[in-house]
Design a protein around this motif. Structure first.
Motif, PDB file in Angstrom:
ATOM      1  N   UNK A  23      -6.473  12.511   3.296  1.00 31.17           N
ATOM      2  CA  UNK A  23      -5.222  12.101   3.928  1.00 31.17           C
ATOM      3  C   UNK A  23      -4.704  10.873   3.206  1.00 31.17           C
ATOM      4  N   UNK A  24      -3.451  10.932   2.791  1.00 30.41           N
ATOM      5  CA  UNK A  24      -2.821   9.748   2.211  1.00 30.41           C
ATOM      6  C   UNK A  24      -1.721   9.309   3.152  1.00 30.41           C
ATOM      7  N   UNK A  25      -1.766   8.035   3.501  1.00 29.33           N
ATOM      8  CA  UNK A  25      -0.731   7.466   4.361  1.00 29.33           C
ATOM      9  C   UNK A  25       0.184   6.640   3.475  1.00 29.33           C
ATOM     10  N   UNK A  26       1.453   7.021   3.451  1.00 25.70           N
ATOM     11  CA  UNK A  26       2.447   6.319   2.643  1.00 25.70           C
ATOM     12  C   UNK A  26       3.465   5.706   3.593  1.00 25.70           C
ATOM     13  N   UNK A  27       3.694   4.432   3.438  1.00 24.20           N
ATOM     14  CA  UNK A  27       4.657   3.721   4.272  1.00 24.20           C
ATOM     15  C   UNK A  27       5.700   3.118   3.354  1.00 24.20           C
ATOM     16  N   UNK A  28       6.957   3.379   3.670  1.00 22.65           N
ATOM     17  CA  UNK A  28       8.013   2.729   2.905  1.00 22.65           C
ATOM     18  C   UNK A  28       9.093   2.272   3.851  1.00 22.65           C
ATOM     19  N   UNK A  29       9.810   1.287   3.386  1.00 25.52           N
ATOM     20  CA  UNK A  29      10.843   0.653   4.175  1.00 25.52           C
ATOM     21  C   UNK A  29      12.186   1.279   3.826  1.00 25.52           C
ATOM     22  N   UNK A  30      12.930   1.687   4.834  1.00 27.29           N
ATOM     23  CA  UNK A  30      14.281   2.200   4.626  1.00 27.29           C
ATOM     24  C   UNK A  30      15.210   0.993   4.588  1.00 27.29           C
ATOM     25  N   UNK A  38       9.937  -1.498  -0.287  1.00 34.01           N
ATOM     26  CA  UNK A  38       8.507  -1.768  -0.390  1.00 34.01           C
ATOM     27  C   UNK A  38       7.732  -0.522   0.017  1.00 34.01           C
ATOM     28  N   UNK A  39       6.744  -0.160  -0.811  1.00 33.43           N
ATOM     29  CA  UNK A  39       5.954   1.045  -0.585  1.00 33.43           C
ATOM     30  C   UNK A  39       4.477   0.660  -0.551  1.00 33.43           C
ATOM     31  N   UNK A  40       3.765   1.188   0.447  1.00 30.70           N
ATOM     32  CA  UNK A  40       2.317   0.992   0.547  1.00 30.70           C
ATOM     33  C   UNK A  40       1.655   2.351   0.740  1.00 30.70           C
ATOM     34  N   UNK A  41       0.392   2.456   0.307  1.00 32.06           N
ATOM     35  CA  UNK A  41      -0.325   3.711   0.444  1.00 32.06           C
ATOM     36  C   UNK A  41      -1.824   3.442   0.538  1.00 32.06           C
ATOM     37  N   UNK A  42      -2.506   4.272   1.328  1.00 31.52           N
ATOM     38  CA  UNK A  42      -3.964   4.243   1.381  1.00 31.52           C
ATOM     39  C   UNK A  42      -4.437   5.688   1.522  1.00 31.52           C
ATOM     40  N   UNK A 162      -2.582   0.510  -2.170  1.00 35.14           N
ATOM     41  CA  UNK A 162      -1.493   0.471  -3.139  1.00 35.14           C
ATOM     42  C   UNK A 162      -0.300  -0.221  -2.509  1.00 35.14           C
ATOM     43  N   UNK A 163       0.330  -1.113  -3.259  1.00 36.12           N
ATOM     44  CA  UNK A 163       1.555  -1.767  -2.800  1.00 36.12           C
ATOM     45  C   UNK A 163       2.495  -1.899  -3.986  1.00 36.12           C
ATOM     46  N   UNK A 164       3.737  -1.589  -3.761  1.00 40.39           N
ATOM     47  CA  UNK A 164       4.719  -1.679  -4.841  1.00 40.39           C
ATOM     48  C   UNK A 164       6.073  -2.058  -4.255  1.00 40.39           C
TER      49      UNK A 164
END
Length: 182
Positions: A23-30, A38-42, A162-164
């Motif tokens: 499972x990859x959780x990707x969070x990004x800001x609209x 900003x994008x984060x992932x684990x 991951x953070x970008x």
């Protein structure tokens, strides 16, 4: 009444575990146009405990007991399973066993981790975290969310995430490209 063995438990001879799920959780800001996104992932991988074991089912026994079916003295297949995880995801590998019904496997699994770690440097050792969530949730004195937060902090501190930040000029090129990969 014939007993059937659940075949979806443990590890097979090719070091593959049952119920292997990534499972990859990707969070990004609209964000509004012109602002950095900003994008984060684990990534989390879960699966059956990598030992040779099974459960025998019947119509009368919905929660069958656990049977350690083979004893691999050197945990060779278990070792290969973890080597495969390191190859796919990198180091460190954090393992977790938290189901009380599977506690019969806890001692055997802890023995396997200990034996495998004897051949590894401290940097490459497998990290084993035992968390009996069921037991802790029964106690009113335990703040289960705080406990889970501590476990997550432990794991994320070791493995990272991951953070970008994608700048507006990169966003204007279509699909956001991340300078982290360049």
């Amino acid at each position: 009444m014939a007993l059937k063995a659940h075949l979806k438990r443990g590890v097979n001879k090719k070091e593959r575990v049952a119920n292997d799920v990534e499972t990859e959780k990707i969070i990004f800001e609209d964000v509004p146009e012109g602002f950095p996104m900003q994008i984060s992932s684990v990534v989390q991988n879960r699966g059956s405990i990598p030992l040779f074991w099974l459960q025998k089912t019947s119509r009368l026994n919905l929660k069958p007991g656990i049977i350690l079916s083979k004893r691999d003295q050197h945990y060779g297949v278990t070792r290969l399973h973890f080597e495969n995880l390191v190859e796919r995801y990198g180091k460190p590998v954090v393992t977790n066993e938290n189901k009380p019904r599977e506690s019969i496997l806890l001692t055997e699994f802890a023995n396997a981790i200990e034996l495998i770690n004897k051949d590894l440097s401290e940097k490459n050792c497998l990290k084993f975290l035992h968390l009996d969530l069921h037991r802790h949730s029964q106690s009113k004195a335990t703040n289960v969310l705080l406990l889970l937060g501590k476990a997550a902090t432990f794991a994320l501190t070791l493995i990272g995430f991951f953070y970008c930040q994608v700048t507006p000029d990169l966003q204007s090129e279509g699909f956001p490209k991340c300078p982290c990969f360049e």
